[in-house]
Enzyme design. Structure first.
Site, PDB file in Angstrom:
ATOM      1  N   ASP A   7       0.868  -1.179   0.000  1.00  0.00           N
ATOM      2  CA  ASP A   7       0.000   0.000   0.000  1.00  0.00           C
ATOM      3  C   ASP A   7       0.910   1.236   0.000  1.00  0.00           C
ATOM      4  O   ASP A   7       2.133   1.125  -0.182  1.00  0.00           O
ATOM      5  CB  ASP A   7      -0.993  -0.036   1.183  1.00  0.00           C
ATOM      6  CG  ASP A   7      -0.326   0.212   2.529  1.00  0.00           C
ATOM      7  OD1 ASP A   7       0.928   0.262   2.598  1.00  0.00           O
ATOM      8  OD2 ASP A   7      -1.058   0.348   3.526  1.00  0.00           O
ATOM      9  N   CYS A  64       3.254  -3.144   4.025  1.00  0.00           N
ATOM     10  CA  CYS A  64       2.410  -1.993   4.371  1.00  0.00           C
ATOM     11  C   CYS A  64       3.123  -1.264   5.506  1.00  0.00           C
ATOM     12  O   CYS A  64       4.324  -1.466   5.700  1.00  0.00           O
ATOM     13  CB  CYS A  64       0.971  -2.405   4.701  1.00  0.00           C
ATOM     14  SG  CYS A  64       0.739  -3.359   6.209  1.00  0.00           S
ATOM     15  N   THR A  66       2.793  -1.439   8.850  1.00  0.00           N
ATOM     16  CA  THR A  66       3.190  -2.374   9.913  1.00  0.00           C
ATOM     17  C   THR A  66       3.476  -3.770   9.390  1.00  0.00           C
ATOM     18  O   THR A  66       4.094  -4.572  10.093  1.00  0.00           O
ATOM     19  CB  THR A  66       2.051  -2.514  10.938  1.00  0.00           C
ATOM     20  OG1 THR A  66       0.889  -3.008  10.229  1.00  0.00           O
ATOM     21  CG2 THR A  66       1.727  -1.188  11.610  1.00  0.00           C
ATOM     22  N   GLY A  67       2.945  -4.099   8.233  1.00  0.00           N
ATOM     23  CA  GLY A  67       2.983  -5.469   7.718  1.00  0.00           C
ATOM     24  C   GLY A  67       1.836  -6.317   8.242  1.00  0.00           C
ATOM     25  O   GLY A  67       1.620  -7.436   7.767  1.00  0.00           O
ATOM     26  N   ILE A  68       1.120  -5.779   9.200  1.00  0.00           N
ATOM     27  CA  ILE A  68       0.082  -6.584   9.871  1.00  0.00           C
ATOM     28  C   ILE A  68      -1.168  -6.704   8.999  1.00  0.00           C
ATOM     29  O   ILE A  68      -1.632  -7.809   8.697  1.00  0.00           O
ATOM     30  CB  ILE A  68      -0.268  -5.992  11.258  1.00  0.00           C
ATOM     31  CG1 ILE A  68       0.956  -6.034  12.171  1.00  0.00           C
ATOM     32  CG2 ILE A  68      -1.425  -6.772  11.888  1.00  0.00           C
ATOM     33  CD1 ILE A  68       0.790  -5.270  13.488  1.00  0.00           C
ATOM     34  N   HIS A  97      10.135 -24.257   8.266  1.00  0.00           N
ATOM     35  CA  HIS A  97       9.102 -24.957   9.049  1.00  0.00           C
ATOM     36  C   HIS A  97       7.698 -24.806   8.461  1.00  0.00           C
ATOM     37  O   HIS A  97       6.916 -25.758   8.493  1.00  0.00           O
ATOM     38  CB  HIS A  97       9.063 -24.425  10.488  1.00  0.00           C
ATOM     39  CG  HIS A  97      10.286 -24.750  11.274  1.00  0.00           C
ATOM     40  ND1 HIS A  97      10.280 -24.867  12.653  1.00  0.00           N
ATOM     41  CD2 HIS A  97      11.580 -24.980  10.895  1.00  0.00           C
ATOM     42  CE1 HIS A  97      11.500 -25.153  13.082  1.00  0.00           C
ATOM     43  NE2 HIS A  97      12.309 -25.212  12.028  1.00  0.00           N
ATOM     44  N   ASN A  98       7.359 -23.598   8.005  1.00  0.00           N
ATOM     45  CA  ASN A  98       5.979 -23.329   7.556  1.00  0.00           C
ATOM     46  C   ASN A  98       5.842 -23.329   6.038  1.00  0.00           C
ATOM     47  O   ASN A  98       4.739 -23.173   5.527  1.00  0.00           O
ATOM     48  CB  ASN A  98       5.487 -21.960   8.074  1.00  0.00           C
ATOM     49  CG  ASN A  98       5.825 -21.676   9.506  1.00  0.00           C
ATOM     50  OD1 ASN A  98       6.469 -20.682   9.822  1.00  0.00           O
ATOM     51  ND2 ASN A  98       5.415 -22.559  10.396  1.00  0.00           N
ATOM     52  N   ARG A 132       7.262 -33.946   9.722  1.00  0.00           N
ATOM     53  CA  ARG A 132       6.461 -33.296  10.777  1.00  0.00           C
ATOM     54  C   ARG A 132       5.987 -31.910  10.339  1.00  0.00           C
ATOM     55  O   ARG A 132       4.883 -31.488  10.681  1.00  0.00           O
ATOM     56  CB  ARG A 132       7.221 -33.236  12.100  1.00  0.00           C
ATOM     57  CG  ARG A 132       8.407 -32.291  12.142  1.00  0.00           C
ATOM     58  CD  ARG A 132       9.148 -32.413  13.469  1.00  0.00           C
ATOM     59  NE  ARG A 132      10.149 -31.373  13.670  1.00  0.00           N
ATOM     60  CZ  ARG A 132      11.336 -31.344  13.051  1.00  0.00           C
ATOM     61  NH1 ARG A 132      11.658 -32.270  12.155  1.00  0.00           N
ATOM     62  NH2 ARG A 132      12.193 -30.370  13.308  1.00  0.00           N
ATOM     63  N   HIS A 133       6.811 -31.230   9.562  1.00  0.00           N
ATOM     64  CA  HIS A 133       6.407 -29.892   9.103  1.00  0.00           C
ATOM     65  C   HIS A 133       5.334 -29.997   8.010  1.00  0.00           C
ATOM     66  O   HIS A 133       4.393 -29.200   7.983  1.00  0.00           O
ATOM     67  CB  HIS A 133       7.624 -29.101   8.613  1.00  0.00           C
ATOM     68  CG  HIS A 133       8.571 -28.764   9.719  1.00  0.00           C
ATOM     69  ND1 HIS A 133       8.157 -28.216  10.917  1.00  0.00           N
ATOM     70  CD2 HIS A 133       9.918 -28.922   9.831  1.00  0.00           C
ATOM     71  CE1 HIS A 133       9.206 -28.039  11.710  1.00  0.00           C
ATOM     72  NE2 HIS A 133      10.273 -28.466  11.080  1.00  0.00           N
ATOM     73  N   ARG A 136       2.067 -30.669   9.765  1.00  0.00           N
ATOM     74  CA  ARG A 136       1.497 -29.490  10.438  1.00  0.00           C
ATOM     75  C   ARG A 136       0.921 -28.497   9.437  1.00  0.00           C
ATOM     76  O   ARG A 136      -0.134 -27.880   9.691  1.00  0.00           O
ATOM     77  CB  ARG A 136       2.601 -28.832  11.311  1.00  0.00           C
ATOM     78  CG  ARG A 136       2.937 -29.682  12.505  1.00  0.00           C
ATOM     79  CD  ARG A 136       4.240 -29.287  13.176  1.00  0.00           C
ATOM     80  NE  ARG A 136       4.619 -30.280  14.176  1.00  0.00           N
ATOM     81  CZ  ARG A 136       5.851 -30.427  14.673  1.00  0.00           C
ATOM     82  NH1 ARG A 136       6.824 -29.628  14.277  1.00  0.00           N
ATOM     83  NH2 ARG A 136       6.096 -31.345  15.569  1.00  0.00           N
TER      84      ARG A 136
END
Ligand code: RB5
Length: 142
Positions: A7, A64, A66-68, A97-98, A132-133, A136
């Site tokens: 943004d 952005c 904050t990135g939030i 991991h993700n 395991r990753h 998940r």
């Protein structure tokens, strides 16, 4: 190909990241915004997220203030795992991991020097492929 979007709060940092991608000869798709005028971050989150889930781009970068907000919006798109990272440890861990497919950052939180290191860490770290990753991640997507 990397999809990138922001943004108005992230516009200047987006331009820095684009310059960095160009220097690294990494192809990118600039999903906007294209000016510093006030705009709505969910619009750009959606554009980048769709480019990633449609497989037009392998990864996305969203910025952005904050990135939030922009990470919350991106994570509403099925198949997106957007990670808000303001340090290199998190950027590395979220890929390993993700298997995060979108990096989000806040231009009002960190400076361009650290942001570019985080981008490099995110782009250069592969997924661990550990069972395991994988399990998940599948549980998140159920
Ligand atoms: C825009 O002022 C600001 O709210 C936005 O860039 C972002 O920080 C939202 O989460």
């Amino acid at each position: 190909m990397i999809a990138i979007g922001s943004d108005h709060g992230g516009f200047e940092l987006k331009q820095e990241v684009i310059k960095h991608l160009q220097e690294r000869n990494i192809e990118y798709k600039d999903c906007g915004t294209y000016t510093k005028d006030s705009c709505d971050y969910p619009v750009f989150a959606k554009k980048v997220a769709e480019a990633v889930v449609n497989k037009e781009c392998e990864l996305g970068i969203l910025i952005c203030g904050t990135g939030i907000g922009i990470s919350i919006a991106a994570n509403k798109v099925k198949g997106i795992r957007a990670a808000l990272c303001h340090d290199c440890f998190s950027a590395q861990a979220t890929k390993e991991h993700n298997n995060a497919n979108v990096l989000a950052m806040g231009a009002r939180v960190i400076g361009p020097g650290l942001a570019l290191k985080i981008v490099d860490t995110f782009l250069d770290t592969p997924f661990s492929n550990d069972e395991r990753h994988i399990r998940r991640i599948e549980l998140i997507e159920d």
